[in-house]
Scaffold this active site. Structure first.
Site, PDB file in Angstrom:
ATOM      1  N   TYR A  11      34.076  53.042  27.232  1.00 34.18           N
ATOM      2  CA  TYR A  11      33.751  53.580  28.556  1.00 34.18           C
ATOM      3  C   TYR A  11      33.333  55.062  28.501  1.00 34.18           C
ATOM      4  O   TYR A  11      32.168  55.409  28.749  1.00 34.18           O
ATOM      5  CB  TYR A  11      34.953  53.359  29.476  1.00 34.18           C
ATOM      6  CG  TYR A  11      34.845  53.945  30.855  1.00 34.18           C
ATOM      7  CD1 TYR A  11      33.648  53.883  31.571  1.00 34.18           C
ATOM      8  CD2 TYR A  11      35.942  54.552  31.442  1.00 34.18           C
ATOM      9  CE1 TYR A  11      33.569  54.424  32.852  1.00 34.18           C
ATOM     10  CE2 TYR A  11      35.875  55.078  32.721  1.00 34.18           C
ATOM     11  CZ  TYR A  11      34.680  55.028  33.417  1.00 34.18           C
ATOM     12  OH  TYR A  11      34.604  55.564  34.661  1.00 34.18           O
ATOM     13  N   TYR A 140      51.619  55.831  24.786  1.00 33.26           N
ATOM     14  CA  TYR A 140      50.218  56.260  24.789  1.00 33.26           C
ATOM     15  C   TYR A 140      50.128  57.784  24.716  1.00 33.26           C
ATOM     16  O   TYR A 140      49.456  58.349  23.842  1.00 33.26           O
ATOM     17  CB  TYR A 140      49.508  55.729  26.045  1.00 33.26           C
ATOM     18  CG  TYR A 140      48.159  56.367  26.264  1.00 33.26           C
ATOM     19  CD1 TYR A 140      47.160  56.278  25.298  1.00 33.26           C
ATOM     20  CD2 TYR A 140      47.886  57.074  27.446  1.00 33.26           C
ATOM     21  CE1 TYR A 140      45.925  56.875  25.504  1.00 33.26           C
ATOM     22  CE2 TYR A 140      46.653  57.666  27.647  1.00 33.26           C
ATOM     23  CZ  TYR A 140      45.678  57.572  26.677  1.00 33.26           C
ATOM     24  OH  TYR A 140      44.470  58.175  26.860  1.00 33.26           O
ATOM     25  N   PHE A 207      51.153  49.663  43.014  1.00 32.10           N
ATOM     26  CA  PHE A 207      52.338  49.711  42.146  1.00 32.10           C
ATOM     27  C   PHE A 207      53.325  50.782  42.627  1.00 32.10           C
ATOM     28  O   PHE A 207      53.349  51.892  42.114  1.00 32.10           O
ATOM     29  CB  PHE A 207      51.935  49.978  40.695  1.00 32.10           C
ATOM     30  CG  PHE A 207      51.107  48.880  40.071  1.00 32.10           C
ATOM     31  CD1 PHE A 207      51.240  47.550  40.467  1.00 32.10           C
ATOM     32  CD2 PHE A 207      50.182  49.173  39.072  1.00 32.10           C
ATOM     33  CE1 PHE A 207      50.482  46.541  39.876  1.00 32.10           C
ATOM     34  CE2 PHE A 207      49.419  48.173  38.478  1.00 32.10           C
ATOM     35  CZ  PHE A 207      49.564  46.862  38.883  1.00 32.10           C
TER      36      PHE A 207
HETATM   37  N1  UDP Z   1      47.476  51.236  40.208  1.00 35.67           N
HETATM   38  C1  UDP Z   1      47.889  50.375  41.218  1.00 35.67           C
HETATM   39  N2  UDP Z   1      47.447  49.078  41.175  1.00 35.67           N
HETATM   40  C2  UDP Z   1      46.629  48.606  40.191  1.00 35.67           C
HETATM   41  C3  UDP Z   1      46.211  49.503  39.174  1.00 35.67           C
HETATM   42  C4  UDP Z   1      46.661  50.811  39.212  1.00 35.67           C
HETATM   43  O1  UDP Z   1      48.639  50.749  42.129  1.00 35.67           O
HETATM   44  O2  UDP Z   1      46.294  47.405  40.208  1.00 35.67           O
HETATM   45  C5  UDP Z   1      47.934  52.640  40.232  1.00 35.67           C
HETATM   46  C6  UDP Z   1      48.693  53.064  38.978  1.00 35.67           C
HETATM   47  O3  UDP Z   1      50.066  52.738  39.094  1.00 35.67           O
HETATM   48  C7  UDP Z   1      48.424  54.571  38.965  1.00 35.67           C
HETATM   49  C8  UDP Z   1      47.030  54.686  39.579  1.00 35.67           C
HETATM   50  O4  UDP Z   1      46.799  53.472  40.274  1.00 35.67           O
HETATM   51  O5  UDP Z   1      49.332  55.232  39.797  1.00 35.67           O
HETATM   52  C9  UDP Z   1      45.940  54.868  38.544  1.00 35.67           C
HETATM   53  O6  UDP Z   1      46.118  53.869  37.564  1.00 35.67           O
HETATM   54  P1  UDP Z   1      45.026  53.563  36.448  1.00 35.67           P
HETATM   55  O7  UDP Z   1      45.518  52.390  35.665  1.00 35.67           O
HETATM   56  O8  UDP Z   1      43.679  53.454  37.079  1.00 35.67           O
HETATM   57  O9  UDP Z   1      44.998  54.876  35.552  1.00 35.67           O
HETATM   58  P2  UDP Z   1      46.169  55.637  34.742  1.00 35.67           P
HETATM   59  O10 UDP Z   1      46.773  56.606  35.722  1.00 35.67           O
HETATM   60  O11 UDP Z   1      47.122  54.628  34.230  1.00 35.67           O
HETATM   61  O12 UDP Z   1      45.443  56.333  33.648  1.00 35.67           O
END
Ligand code: UDP
Length: 332
Positions: A11, A140, A207
């Site tokens: 990406y 990570y 979430f």
């Molecule tokens: N998130 C959510 N539902 C989803 C995917 C992500 O509520 O189906 C939330 C996740 O918990 C975080 C934010 O969206 O608070 C961004 O998540 P993402 O996976 O896009 O990026 P990350 O912060 O993990 O790099």
């Protein structure tokens, strides 16, 4: 310059590779297509290989007289790193050490490294500056921090010149709609929400809504993938042998999960039903960048400063590529 981009079919890597090529550099992509896409790599410039294959990497560095490496190849899912840490230790740490050794034996001394805000863990100070202690709370973030430390030691001992770019949440797509986000399975917020708008999913699961934030959902700083690409080019131009540079890359604006969903509702005109789920393990409540160092020292200025402009490019990509790049590249 002759530049090798590891993970250049992924990406962020694919956007950066194109950005570098357009700036006149001679770019080669090194990718095993495990998560990357053949169609996202620069045409005629893909070397298929494993990051852990030190001999193949060394040969590629020598054959193409590589002068600098941009290292994107990594797994980058917080939740997965909690449930399958071995994958992150093996690829993000061990394989990166192979790359560093291949570079050392091929005499390549410049590196721009994709690091992450996840190295800060759950920071005390928001917005986050580069001086915030790096105390990751998931494998990570830890895997990226280990590499940052290795780079500092390699700079000191072997004269490596590097930049560690700590991204906040990479988002959006190239404005012409050719390159964009396509993960299998998709786990990132914006693509999932836009897949609901396309009718490919029923709803978005939020979430957790019991975080200590104004609406209870997690706050993130979404930064456009082309703005990240531009920062890589600027950092490359500033590398100093024997020294490390560290930059936070975000817009400085935080958006909650609910605000992102609302922005997607506005952009798409779709109601986007949502449901509430439990917290995702490893998620800190709030991550927002102070990127003033990158702005001052690199002259970096994000072209997409707000969630609306970022979502607009992502929506264009998803509409024109409802199946992403199509079937998995490894099956092509
Ligand atoms: N998130 C959510 N539902 C989803 C995917 C992500 O509520 O189906 C939330 C996740 O918990 C975080 C934010 O969206 O608070 C961004 O998540 P993402 O996976 O896009 O990026 P990350 O912060 O993990 O790099």
């Amino acid at each position: 310059m002759n530049i090798l981009v590891t993970g250049g079919a992924g990406y962020v890597g694919s956007h950066a590779a194109r950005w570098l090529a357009r700036a006149g550099h001679d770019v080669w992509v090194y990718d095993n297509l495990s998560v990357g896409h053949r169609a996202a790599a620069l045409p005629g410039r893909l070397i298929e290989g494993e990051l852990a294959d030190e001999a193949k990497l060394r040969a590629a560095l020598k054959e193409h007289s590589i002068e600098a490496v941009m290292h994107f190849a990594a797994f980058a899912l917080v939740g997965e790193s909690v449930t399958d840490p071995a994958k992150y230790y093996r690829n993000n740490i061990t394989a990166t050490l192979s790359l560093l050794e291949a570079m050392r034996s091929a005499g390549v001394a410049k590196l721009v490294f994709s690091s992450t805000t996840a190295t800060y863990g759950a920071p005390k100070q928001i917005p986050i500056t580069e001086d915030e202690p790096q105390l990751p709370i998931n494998p990570y973030g830890f895997s990226k921090l280990v590499v940052e430390r290795a780079l500092a030691d390699y700079a000191h001992a072997y004269g490596l010149g590097y930049a560690a770019l700590r991204y906040f949440n990479a988002a959006g797509a190239s404005p012409d709609g050719d390159l964009g986000e396509d993960h299998t399975p998709e786990s990132h917020l914006i693509p999932i929400v836009l897949q609901v708008a396309l009718g490919q999913r029923q709803q978005i699961t939020v979430f957790g809504n019991d975080y200590a934030t104004p609406d209870g959902t997690c706050i993130r700083d979404y930064v456009h993938v082309d703005d990240l690409a531009q920062a890589h080019l600027l950092a490359l131009e500033k590398l100093v042998l024997g020294k490390g540079l560290h930059f936070n890359l975000g817009t400085g604006r935080g958006y909650s999960v609910r605000q992102v969903i609302d922005a997607c509702r506005k952009a798409t005109g779709h109601a986007i039903p949502e449901t509430l789920g439990p917290r995702r393990p490893g998620d800190p409540p709030e991550l927002v960048a102070d990127s003033s160092r990158a702005q001052k020292q690199l002259g970096w200025k994000p072209k997409y400063p707000d969630i609306e402009s970022i979502v607009a490019t992502a929506w264009k990509w998803h509409q024109s590529h409802p199946q992403g790049y199509g079937k998995r590249s490894s099956q092509e």
